[in-house]
Scaffold this motif. Sequence first.
Motif, mmCIF file in Angstrom:
data_model
loop_
_atom_site.group_PDB
_atom_site.id
_atom_site.type_symbol
_atom_site.label_atom_id
_atom_site.label_comp_id
_atom_site.label_asym_id
_atom_site.label_seq_id
_atom_site.Cartn_x
_atom_site.Cartn_y
_atom_site.Cartn_z
ATOM 1 N N GLY A 159 -17.781 102.305 187.188
ATOM 2 C CA GLY A 159 -18.117 100.932 186.828
ATOM 3 C C GLY A 159 -18.058 100.687 185.349
ATOM 4 N N ALA A 160 -18.990 99.871 184.858
ATOM 5 C CA ALA A 160 -18.971 99.377 183.477
ATOM 6 C C ALA A 160 -19.550 100.399 182.507
ATOM 7 C CB ALA A 160 -19.725 98.061 183.393
ATOM 8 N N VAL A 161 -18.905 101.573 182.444
ATOM 9 C CA VAL A 161 -19.214 102.581 181.426
ATOM 10 C C VAL A 161 -17.900 102.942 180.744
ATOM 11 C CG1 VAL A 161 -21.244 103.518 182.570
ATOM 12 C CG2 VAL A 161 -18.999 104.429 183.144
ATOM 13 N N TYR A 162 -18.015 103.550 179.575
ATOM 14 C CA TYR A 162 -16.807 103.799 178.792
ATOM 15 C C TYR A 162 -15.995 104.979 179.330
ATOM 16 C CZ TYR A 162 -18.361 100.423 175.349
ATOM 17 O OH TYR A 162 -18.740 99.265 174.737
ATOM 18 N N ARG A 163 -16.650 105.962 179.949
ATOM 19 C CA ARG A 163 -15.932 107.121 180.478
ATOM 20 C C ARG A 163 -16.388 107.395 181.913
ATOM 21 N NH1 ARG A 163 -12.699 109.788 177.128
ATOM 22 N NH2 ARG A 163 -12.941 109.474 174.885
ATOM 23 N N PRO A 164 -15.933 106.596 182.861
ATOM 24 C CA PRO A 164 -16.293 106.871 184.258
ATOM 25 C C PRO A 164 -15.605 108.140 184.749
ATOM 26 C CG PRO A 164 -14.671 105.116 184.155
ATOM 27 C CD PRO A 164 -15.038 105.438 182.732
ATOM 28 N N GLY A 165 -16.211 108.763 185.763
ATOM 29 C CA GLY A 165 -15.594 109.962 186.320
ATOM 30 C C GLY A 165 -16.635 110.912 186.875
ATOM 31 N N GLU A 166 -16.228 112.172 187.028
ATOM 32 C CA GLU A 166 -17.074 113.207 187.612
ATOM 33 C C GLU A 166 -17.652 114.090 186.512
ATOM 34 O OE1 GLU A 166 -14.306 115.133 190.164
ATOM 35 O OE2 GLU A 166 -14.444 113.626 191.761
ATOM 36 N N TYR A 167 -18.918 114.488 186.707
ATOM 37 C CA TYR A 167 -19.610 115.288 185.706
ATOM 38 C C TYR A 167 -20.392 116.398 186.403
ATOM 39 C CZ TYR A 167 -18.488 111.639 182.323
ATOM 40 O OH TYR A 167 -17.832 110.755 181.504
ATOM 41 N N THR A 223 -30.477 113.990 184.814
ATOM 42 C CA THR A 223 -31.076 112.677 185.022
ATOM 43 C C THR A 223 -30.027 111.604 184.829
ATOM 44 O OG1 THR A 223 -31.733 112.423 182.705
ATOM 45 C CG2 THR A 223 -33.291 113.541 184.185
ATOM 46 N N ILE A 224 -30.397 110.375 185.236
ATOM 47 C CA ILE A 224 -29.447 109.273 185.109
ATOM 48 C C ILE A 224 -29.203 108.915 183.647
ATOM 49 C CG2 ILE A 224 -31.251 107.517 185.370
ATOM 50 C CD1 ILE A 224 -29.187 105.837 186.890
ATOM 51 N N SER A 225 -30.196 109.078 182.791
ATOM 52 C CA SER A 225 -29.999 108.790 181.365
ATOM 53 C C SER A 225 -29.011 109.766 180.743
ATOM 54 C CB SER A 225 -31.342 108.843 180.626
ATOM 55 O OG SER A 225 -32.232 107.881 181.130
ATOM 56 N N GLN A 226 -29.122 111.041 181.098
ATOM 57 C CA GLN A 226 -28.190 112.033 180.572
ATOM 58 C C GLN A 226 -26.766 111.769 181.070
ATOM 59 O OE1 GLN A 226 -29.886 115.754 181.809
ATOM 60 N NE2 GLN A 226 -31.445 115.804 180.186
ATOM 61 N N LEU A 227 -26.639 111.346 182.318
ATOM 62 C CA LEU A 227 -25.304 111.066 182.862
ATOM 63 C C LEU A 227 -24.677 109.863 182.179
ATOM 64 C CD1 LEU A 227 -23.078 111.675 184.889
ATOM 65 C CD2 LEU A 227 -24.305 110.301 186.581
ATOM 66 N N ILE A 228 -25.452 108.792 181.957
ATOM 67 C CA ILE A 228 -24.911 107.620 181.248
ATOM 68 C C ILE A 228 -24.563 107.985 179.814
ATOM 69 C CG2 ILE A 228 -25.504 105.318 180.398
ATOM 70 C CD1 ILE A 228 -27.087 104.875 182.952
ATOM 71 N N GLY A 229 -25.345 108.854 179.199
ATOM 72 C CA GLY A 229 -25.014 109.307 177.850
ATOM 73 C C GLY A 229 -23.715 110.099 177.824
ATOM 74 N N SER A 230 -23.490 110.951 178.818
ATOM 75 C CA SER A 230 -22.232 111.704 178.880
ATOM 76 C C SER A 230 -21.045 110.772 179.099
ATOM 77 C CB SER A 230 -22.298 112.739 180.005
ATOM 78 O OG SER A 230 -23.316 113.686 179.765
ATOM 79 N N ALA A 231 -21.274 109.617 179.737
ATOM 80 C CA ALA A 231 -20.203 108.636 179.969
ATOM 81 C C ALA A 231 -20.045 107.686 178.789
ATOM 82 C CB ALA A 231 -20.484 107.844 181.249
ATOM 83 N N GLU A 232 -20.604 108.031 177.615
ATOM 84 C CA GLU A 232 -20.499 107.251 176.383
ATOM 85 C C GLU A 232 -21.229 105.916 176.462
ATOM 86 O OE1 GLU A 232 -19.334 108.441 173.710
ATOM 87 O OE2 GLU A 232 -18.356 110.236 174.477
ATOM 88 N N GLY A 233 -22.174 105.774 177.386
ATOM 89 C CA GLY A 233 -23.020 104.585 177.433
ATOM 90 C C GLY A 233 -22.443 103.452 178.250
ATOM 91 N N LEU A 234 -23.253 102.387 178.373
ATOM 92 C CA LEU A 234 -22.851 101.209 179.145
ATOM 93 C C LEU A 234 -21.994 100.278 178.299
ATOM 94 C CD1 LEU A 234 -26.260 100.335 180.878
ATOM 95 C CD2 LEU A 234 -24.401 101.756 181.772
ATOM 96 N N LYS A 235 -21.100 99.555 178.965
ATOM 97 C CA LYS A 235 -20.331 98.514 178.292
ATOM 98 C C LYS A 235 -21.214 97.286 178.103
ATOM 99 C CE LYS A 235 -15.740 99.896 179.943
ATOM 100 N NZ LYS A 235 -14.529 99.471 180.692
#
Length: 815
Positions: free
Chosen positions: A394-402, A409-421
């Motif tokens: 979705g609306a994240v800068y680096r979607p994909g598998e991690y 946690t969900i915060s760590q995963l969103i951080g790995s995806a370079e944050g929300l758009k």
Amino acid sequence: MKLFKVRHSQRISKILAYLLIFVGFQHAALAQIPQTVPQTQIPGNQLPDGVTLQDANGKQNVGTTNKQLPVVDEKGARKVNLTEGEQQNMTHEDSVRAAMEQQETEELELEALRRKIFGTKLFNITTYDPNAVINIPTPNNYVLGTNDQLTIDLYGYSQNHEEVTVNTDGYINLAKAGLINVSGMTISEATSNIKKALSPYYFGVSNGTTKIKLSLGDVRTIKVTITGEVIAPGTYTMSSLNTIMNALYRSGGPNELGSFRQVNLIRENKVVASLDLYDLLLKGYSDKNLLLHDQDIIQVPTYKNRIKVYGETKREGIFESIEGENIDDALRFAGGFAPNAYQHKLKIYRNNTREREIYDVPLSNFSGFPLQAGDSLVIEQVLKRFSNLVSIEGAVYRPGEYSLNSNKTISQLIGSAEGLKTEALAGRISLVRTNEDLTSSNISINYQDILNGSAPDIELQREDEILVPSKFELIEESTIRISGAINNPDAEEGVELPFVKDMSIEDVIVRVGGLTEAASLSRVEVVRRKKNIDVNQSNAQVSEIFELDVTPDLLVVSGKKDLKLQAFDEVIVKKSPNYEEQTFVEVQGEVVYPAKYGIQSKEERVSDIIRRANGLTLQAYVPGATLIRTVKLSEVELEQKRKAYEELENANDKTQIIELEEVEETVQESIGIDLAKILKNPGSDEDLIVRDGDIIQIPKKLETVRVRGEVLYPTTEKFYKNYNFKRYISGAGGFTKGSLKRKAYIRYPNGSIDRTKKFLVFNVYPKVEPGSEIIVPVKAQNAAQQLNTIGTIVGTVATTLTTLAGVLTLIQVTK
């Protein structure tokens, strides 16, 4: 005279009958002659037991017999009578062929088995070069024997070169030292012995200033016997530099029963070495691969234990195991696990004294699980799932598998995806979780609360999927459409542009390519949808209209000058009523200047075009003039035509072939005109107004009349003034039985049609003009008429058969 003729005719009939009977007997006699049975040449060494080459080729002396055995050929076309001896020969040939086929099948099965046995590829060679082992340095462990040629080189302080041969007693004869025994010595031992013998005669040999080099010249040949389970056992002659492996190459290697783990070298009735071919196959060398001596014996015993390895290994096949080997050894033979192999555990299928067993062997017990004969090791694939995978879309800068290991946690995963758009809906994030029973559940997350600290961070699990929605996904795609007189190929259907805020009408016109020359700058219209229609009023306004005047420079000079377009606005650019593109009409045939002419006015007529073409020529046939006009079919006409074609195609049976033309939107139609009246009274009702694409055709004087359709001989006849309709029909052979006379019609050169009329019980046929075409249609048969036709055909066939039966009866009587 009449009686004489009758007798003579009867005599002729009898003669003809006798000739027919004679020909019939001759044909029957020829059919009874047996055809020669082809003899098959069979090699003698491929015959089964009890069958000789003479028997197989069918060359026995067979006596005559009264009993005939009918034999049907392969195609079953006719029968040939064979004697019992001939039948016996065929049986021998069939048995030989069956034996050969059985032998070939067994060889193919053995070859397939050999290909599965590990190591057989090493011996799959078509040629062997015995000289390949000659051009090598002399091995130090080579044992000298009779007829070996030796080269002795002395270099250093003293120099000498001497070539000698080992005699039958094992001695070499040197020029100064005399006889020296070298039999049974290696190259190193013989060198020391020769050095000791030459030291008194050459200075420096004892103290090392003079060195001795002993090498082989021509090596002797030896005979080696290869026995046991090999492809080609026997005695082979080869050079003394050959090893056990070289000899096995000569024999083709072990066969399907031979052992690869124990190749015995027997010398002087003792086993001096046992070669394990797996050392050569897996390591590339073996210290048991000894040089051969004369009269050595290589014996390949049968294998003791064999196992199968298949599944996810680098090498599948049949492997030979020896006492004390385990699963680790089997995997080493198979090259180890494949990249996608399930290494935690493997299965072993084993045969006990009564039935089969299966074992699940874990990785930790591989080295302690001994192998037995007949074991089958099965290595499976890893599961196609991840043990630590989480994903975000979705609306994240680096979607994909991690990896779950580093994103717990969900915060760590969103951080790995370079944050929300910026367009992300942080308050409506969804977590899709796979439960233990493989069902899915959704967890709604307000990520803004997690950031504010008002809600705890959520721990992730394996195969969790985070979906971050975007604001744009919740909004209908907005567009603006413009159509009309714009410079765009899609102008008629309209061009859609994505809506951009604060877009003006000038911006839209520029983006589609501008306006055409036919555009009316004072008639640009914007249609805007209403969002608050009063449904209780019958005359409620459903749209809002804006009319604008635009200059050629695309500046709005009147109307709402500061109009900003909104989503789903429709812009319509009207065509100027004063604008008209060039239109043309073409004149063909007998005019002074046949060409294409531009239409000057909206009321220009046929007479005006003829006048502009400078009139008619002397050869012009005025009654044959016609006007061809291109007509565009309406949607209703096109649909009716397509439907008629479909019905005709569906009603067609498989025995008929009907070619249907494609339905075209435009057709050319011939319009019958009376050019004589047009030229006599220009501007009259006969003088049609021409349109764009019209073709005026004026033929030369015509002197023929064409007759086609349901006549005996369709043809083209010369025109005569005194000939009427029926006279031309007679010239074409007349009507047929299928002619529909009352529907016959004529087509005149100008395209007009005149049909046959009825007066009382008489047909009144139309007048014939030069260049006319007479068309006679065919009657349509109904079901009763078709049955009547079939009955007539059947009756004719029955009459013919009855006549033939009578003739055959007459022949029988005359016998």
